[in-house]
Motif scaffolding. Structure first.
Motif, mmCIF file in Angstrom:
data_model
loop_
_atom_site.group_PDB
_atom_site.id
_atom_site.type_symbol
_atom_site.label_atom_id
_atom_site.label_comp_id
_atom_site.label_asym_id
_atom_site.label_seq_id
_atom_site.Cartn_x
_atom_site.Cartn_y
_atom_site.Cartn_z
ATOM 1 N N GLY A 1 1.078 -1.217 -0.296
ATOM 2 C CA GLY A 1 -0.089 -0.133 -0.137
ATOM 3 C C GLY A 1 0.886 1.223 -0.208
ATOM 4 O O GLY A 1 0.547 2.256 -0.746
ATOM 5 N N LEU A 2 2.050 1.450 0.641
ATOM 6 C CA LEU A 2 2.691 2.492 0.965
ATOM 7 C C LEU A 2 3.437 2.519 -0.525
ATOM 8 O O LEU A 2 3.649 3.752 -0.951
ATOM 9 C CB LEU A 2 3.791 2.293 1.907
ATOM 10 C CG LEU A 2 3.548 2.071 3.512
ATOM 11 C CD1 LEU A 2 4.433 1.823 4.366
ATOM 12 C CD2 LEU A 2 3.061 3.546 3.727
ATOM 13 N N ALA B 1 -6.789 3.740 1.130
ATOM 14 C CA ALA B 1 -7.687 2.942 1.695
ATOM 15 C C ALA B 1 -6.967 1.664 2.201
ATOM 16 O O ALA B 1 -7.308 1.138 3.559
ATOM 17 C CB ALA B 1 -8.905 2.978 1.034
ATOM 18 N N ILE B 2 -6.338 0.944 1.234
ATOM 19 C CA ILE B 2 -5.583 -0.234 1.669
ATOM 20 C C ILE B 2 -4.586 0.020 2.554
ATOM 21 O O ILE B 2 -4.598 -1.074 3.485
ATOM 22 C CB ILE B 2 -5.263 -0.772 0.168
ATOM 23 C CG1 ILE B 2 -6.299 -1.116 -0.707
ATOM 24 C CG2 ILE B 2 -4.475 -2.002 0.540
ATOM 25 C CD1 ILE B 2 -5.964 -1.510 -2.032
ATOM 26 N N THR B 3 -3.907 0.890 2.636
ATOM 27 C CA THR B 3 -2.888 0.975 3.257
ATOM 28 C C THR B 3 -3.309 1.285 4.827
ATOM 29 O O THR B 3 -2.597 0.887 5.921
ATOM 30 C CB THR B 3 -2.007 2.493 3.029
ATOM 31 O OG1 THR B 3 -1.332 2.301 1.869
ATOM 32 C CG2 THR B 3 -0.722 2.539 4.229
ATOM 33 N N LEU B 4 -4.527 1.977 5.070
ATOM 34 C CA LEU B 4 -5.035 2.100 6.535
ATOM 35 C C LEU B 4 -5.669 0.660 6.901
ATOM 36 O O LEU B 4 -5.669 0.440 8.023
ATOM 37 C CB LEU B 4 -6.464 3.167 6.140
ATOM 38 C CG LEU B 4 -6.021 4.611 6.237
ATOM 39 C CD1 LEU B 4 -7.477 5.517 5.981
ATOM 40 C CD2 LEU B 4 -5.214 5.143 7.398
ATOM 41 N N GLY C 1 -12.432 5.311 3.794
ATOM 42 C CA GLY C 1 -11.834 5.515 2.636
ATOM 43 C C GLY C 1 -12.254 4.824 1.387
ATOM 44 O O GLY C 1 -11.936 5.294 0.179
ATOM 45 N N ALA C 2 -12.445 3.326 1.558
ATOM 46 C CA ALA C 2 -12.851 2.474 0.271
ATOM 47 C C ALA C 2 -14.153 3.113 -0.254
ATOM 48 O O ALA C 2 -14.263 3.209 -1.466
ATOM 49 C CB ALA C 2 -13.106 1.245 0.565
ATOM 50 N N VAL D 1 -11.805 -8.809 0.891
ATOM 51 C CA VAL D 1 -12.691 -8.626 -0.104
ATOM 52 C C VAL D 1 -12.602 -7.102 -0.788
ATOM 53 O O VAL D 1 -12.560 -6.641 -1.881
ATOM 54 C CB VAL D 1 -14.147 -9.040 0.166
ATOM 55 C CG1 VAL D 1 -15.280 -8.327 -0.868
ATOM 56 C CG2 VAL D 1 -14.163 -10.523 0.189
ATOM 57 N N ILE D 2 -12.623 -6.288 0.352
ATOM 58 C CA ILE D 2 -12.593 -4.919 0.094
ATOM 59 C C ILE D 2 -11.314 -4.389 -0.768
ATOM 60 O O ILE D 2 -11.388 -3.642 -1.604
ATOM 61 C CB ILE D 2 -12.857 -3.877 1.219
ATOM 62 C CG1 ILE D 2 -14.276 -3.940 1.849
ATOM 63 C CG2 ILE D 2 -12.464 -2.676 1.002
ATOM 64 C CD1 ILE D 2 -15.407 -3.845 1.084
#
Length: 196
Positions: A48-49, A160-163, A182-183, A135-136
């Protein structure tokens, strides 16, 4: 360093990426090997980063990060204890200078974020909750492919994935909820500003 103890998960991970690697160019495999942990949270966090950093601006890198996120999340949802990653993707290289620039510019933000990290609502970070996170994250990663044509177009879904990944790593359910928020923002933006 345990990536689930203390309040320094993010800066510890970022520092490991620089301190435990060497050379003018770095492969993704070397980047992952630099971590003390091979669990899903830290690995997803690193991907994610990369996606939201200057490294993510390298042409084609969004396709790589999107693929890695889907591969990791599928295995996490299946309950595999040790993730497998394809050698072809792990052999991709990028300049070390970009990594160092990313870590230097991101460290102040990471330290600020760490002050808010706590173990809370941990039920949202483990067990069956990992299926929802997976899934998200996969749905968000799918958007990386069309957005690869837009400069830094993956920033919002990548954030969003990073969080979500940081929430899993730090066992902070509130951060997972922020990742879900965020998603939603990313999906709304996709519909409003769909460039195709």
């Amino acid at each position: 360093m345990s990536t689930t103890e203390g309040a320094h998960e993010l800066t510890d991970v970022m520092d490991q990426l620089v301190d435990n690697t060497e050379g003018e160019t770095i492969t993704l495999d070397e980047l992952f090997q630099s971590l003390d942990s091979r669990s899903y949270g830290p690995l997803l966090l690193v991907v994610g980063l990369i996606a939201i950093s200057p490294i993510g601006g390298i042409p084609g890198m969004s396709l790589v990060t999107g693929s890695l996120i889907m591969i990791l999340c599928l295995q996490m949802m299946m309950g595999r204890s040790h993730p497998w990653l394809p050698e072809r993707l792990m052999s991709i290289e990028f300049p070390r200078e970009r990594l160092e620039r990313t870590v230097d510019s991101g460290r102040p933000w990471a330290k600020w974020l760490e002050t808010a990290l706590h173990r809370r609502l941990s039920v949202l970070t483990k067990g069956p909750a990992l299926i929802g996170i997976g899934v998200i994250s996969i749905l968000l990663a799918i958007t990386f492919f069309p957005l690869a044509l837009v400069p830094f177009g993956v920033f919002v879904p990548g954030l969003a994935i990073t969080l979500l990944a940081l929430g899993v790593t730090a066992r902070d359910g509130l951060l997972v909820l922020l990742g879900y928020a965020g998603a939603i923002v990313a999906i709304v933006l996709m519909f409003v500003y769909w460039p195709f």
